[in-house]
Design an enzyme around this catalytic site. Structure first.
Site, PDB file in Angstrom:
ATOM      1  N   ASP A   1      -7.208  -6.522   3.116  1.00 47.18           N
ATOM      2  CA  ASP A   1      -6.598  -5.202   3.283  1.00 47.18           C
ATOM      3  C   ASP A   1      -6.813  -4.718   4.714  1.00 47.18           C
ATOM      4  OD1 ASP A   1      -5.678  -2.605   2.971  1.00 47.18           O
ATOM      5  OD2 ASP A   1      -7.272  -1.972   1.608  1.00 47.18           O
TER       6      ASP A   1
ATOM      7  N   MET B   1     -12.260  -6.114   3.588  1.00 47.09           N
ATOM      8  CA  MET B   1     -11.531  -5.242   4.517  1.00 47.09           C
ATOM      9  C   MET B   1     -11.351  -5.971   5.850  1.00 47.09           C
ATOM     10  SD  MET B   1     -10.773  -2.545   2.850  1.00 47.09           S
ATOM     11  CE  MET B   1      -9.949  -1.741   4.228  1.00 47.09           C
TER      12      MET B   1
ATOM     13  N   MET C   1     -12.156   4.621  -1.990  1.00 49.90           N
ATOM     14  CA  MET C   1     -12.990   4.775  -0.792  1.00 49.90           C
ATOM     15  C   MET C   1     -13.689   6.116  -0.927  1.00 49.90           C
ATOM     16  SD  MET C   1     -10.287   3.234   1.916  1.00 49.90           S
ATOM     17  CE  MET C   1      -8.944   3.414   0.749  1.00 49.90           C
TER      18      MET C   1
ATOM     19  N   ASP D   1      -4.633   3.791  -2.374  1.00 45.84           N
ATOM     20  CA  ASP D   1      -5.844   4.110  -1.611  1.00 45.84           C
ATOM     21  C   ASP D   1      -6.309   5.522  -1.921  1.00 45.84           C
ATOM     22  OD1 ASP D   1      -6.305   1.777   0.145  1.00 45.84           O
ATOM     23  OD2 ASP D   1      -4.299   2.245   0.883  1.00 45.84           O
TER      24      ASP D   1
ATOM     25  N   HIS E   1      -7.887   1.376  -5.001  1.00 44.74           N
ATOM     26  CA  HIS E   1      -8.975   1.138  -4.041  1.00 44.74           C
ATOM     27  C   HIS E   1      -9.686   2.466  -3.788  1.00 44.74           C
ATOM     28  CE1 HIS E   1      -9.899  -0.132   0.442  1.00 44.74           C
ATOM     29  NE2 HIS E   1     -10.989  -0.014  -0.279  1.00 44.74           N
TER      30      HIS E   1
ATOM     31  N   HIS F   1      -0.863  -1.061  -4.339  1.00 40.40           N
ATOM     32  CA  HIS F   1      -2.211  -0.734  -3.878  1.00 40.40           C
ATOM     33  C   HIS F   1      -2.277   0.774  -3.638  1.00 40.40           C
ATOM     34  CE1 HIS F   1      -6.037  -1.779  -1.885  1.00 40.40           C
ATOM     35  NE2 HIS F   1      -5.727  -0.868  -0.972  1.00 40.40           N
TER      36      HIS F   1
ATOM     37  N   SER G   1       0.838  -1.199   0.000  1.00 47.87           N
ATOM     38  CA  SER G   1       0.000   0.000   0.000  1.00 47.87           C
ATOM     39  C   SER G   1       0.872   1.248   0.000  1.00 47.87           C
ATOM     40  CB  SER G   1      -0.925   0.011   1.217  1.00 47.87           C
ATOM     41  OG  SER G   1      -1.589   1.251   1.260  1.00 47.87           O
TER      42      SER G   1
ATOM     43  N   MET H   1      -9.147   8.277  -0.998  1.00 50.73           N
ATOM     44  CA  MET H   1     -10.181   8.580   0.017  1.00 50.73           C
ATOM     45  C   MET H   1     -10.696   9.997  -0.170  1.00 50.73           C
ATOM     46  SD  MET H   1      -8.249   7.118   3.373  1.00 50.73           S
ATOM     47  CE  MET H   1      -7.106   5.730   3.294  1.00 50.73           C
TER      48      MET H   1
HETATM   49  C1  DX5 Z   1      -7.086   1.423   4.821  1.00 54.40           C
HETATM   50  C2  DX5 Z   1      -6.492   1.164   3.488  1.00 54.40           C
HETATM   51  C3  DX5 Z   1      -5.348   0.256   3.492  1.00 54.40           C
HETATM   52  C4  DX5 Z   1      -4.147   0.682   4.281  1.00 54.40           C
HETATM   53  C5  DX5 Z   1      -3.562  -0.576   4.876  1.00 54.40           C
HETATM   54  O1  DX5 Z   1      -8.298   2.047   4.662  1.00 54.40           O
HETATM   55  O2  DX5 Z   1      -7.472   0.631   2.609  1.00 54.40           O
HETATM   56  O3  DX5 Z   1      -4.961  -0.109   2.177  1.00 54.40           O
HETATM   57  O4  DX5 Z   1      -3.178   1.359   3.531  1.00 54.40           O
HETATM   58  O5  DX5 Z   1      -2.561  -0.244   5.733  1.00 54.40           O
HETATM   59  P1  DX5 Z   1      -1.935  -1.273   6.784  1.00 54.40           P
HETATM   60  O6  DX5 Z   1      -1.331  -2.394   6.012  1.00 54.40           O
HETATM   61  O7  DX5 Z   1      -0.925  -0.447   7.507  1.00 54.40           O
HETATM   62  O8  DX5 Z   1      -3.061  -1.739   7.674  1.00 54.40           O
HETATM   63 ZN    ZN Z   2      -6.810  -0.132   0.682  1.00 58.49          ZN
END
Ligand code: DX5
Ligand code: ZN
Length: 220
Positions: A179, A141, A70, A37, A68, A35, A10, A39
């Site tokens: 994840d 998740m 969100m 993210d 991903h 990956h 990530s 948001m």
């Molecule tokens: C959280 C994200 C993850 C995050 C995971 O909402 O979707 O992808 O980066 O981070 P770790 O591996 O530190 O839990």
């Molecule tokens: Zn993620």
């Protein structure tokens, strides 16, 4: 069906002022996917990567981009994230009405890229069941989405097993991704429950030997 195991580091856990350096470091460690993210401060209480960053990452690297989203009503931004270079575009089943989620998945597929659907910890399997034969990836998740560095939720394993068992029947080629709080130990538990793609932020970026971290999950 024996699926390949893949670690998807990530990029949220990279150093924002040195992301290019960290991307090269992860490439050299053998990362096959990244990956990313995204948001919106509404679907989750945090902000992160917009499509301009995805585009910059895509110019820097040939690694598969596992994006991903969100974000609420993601259909509004599919075209931009596709243009930016996403290879897999995953949306949340909770982010819109069932009808609009179906349209969103169709829109992603119409661009010729892979589509994914994610499910938050409190959402029942029944919400996602009707889409299982329509996606290339299901993302379970294992923390509440929004932040890196949270603790793995072992009680998600029942849901993971239920989904991977159903997928083995209706869509055996579909990736099963986890994840949140994934390290070498929790990845092993997820593997036992049917996962084959492992998002790892903190644990991967903190590992002194990132190649060994990736190998330990992918080749064991
Ligand atoms: C959280 C994200 C993850 C995050 C995971 O909402 O979707 O992808 O980066 O981070 P770790 O591996 O530190 O839990
Ligand atoms: Zn993620």
């Amino acid at each position: 069906m024996n699926k390949e195991y893949i670690v998807s580091p990530s990029l949220l856990a990279t150093d924002p002022m040195n992301m290019g350096r960290d991307i090269k470091m992860l490439e050299n460690a053998g990362a096959k996917w990244f990956h990313v993210d995204c948001m919106d401060g509404s679907f989750v209480p945090n902000f992160s990567f917009g499509y301009s960053i995805v585009s910059a990452i895509n110019k820097l690297s040939d690694v598969t981009l596992d994006v991903h989203l969100m974000i609420d009503k993601p259909i509004r931004y599919i075209d931009e994230y596709v243009k930016a270079g996403a290879d897999y575009l995953t949306v949340h089943v909770e982010a819109d009405t069932e009808e609009n989620i179906a349209l969103t998945l169709e829109k992603i597929k119409s661009h010729g890229i892979k589509c994914g659907l994610s499910i938050k910890p409190k959402t029942p399997v029944s919400k996602i069941e009707k889409f299982l034969d329509k996606v290339d990836l299901v993302l379970v998740m294992t923390v509440e989405p929004g932040f890196g560095g949270q603790s793995f939720m072992p009680d998600m394993m029942g849901k993971l097993k239920e989904l991977s068992d159903k997928l083995a029947i209706v869509n055996p080629a579909c990736h099963v991704e986890v994840d949140g709080g994934i390290d070498v130990n929790t990845a092993k538990i997820c593997k036992e429950n049917g996962a084959n793609v492992f998002v790892a932020g903190s644990a991967c970026l903190k590992a002194d030997d990132k190649k060994a971290f990736i190998d330990a999950i992918e080749n064991n």
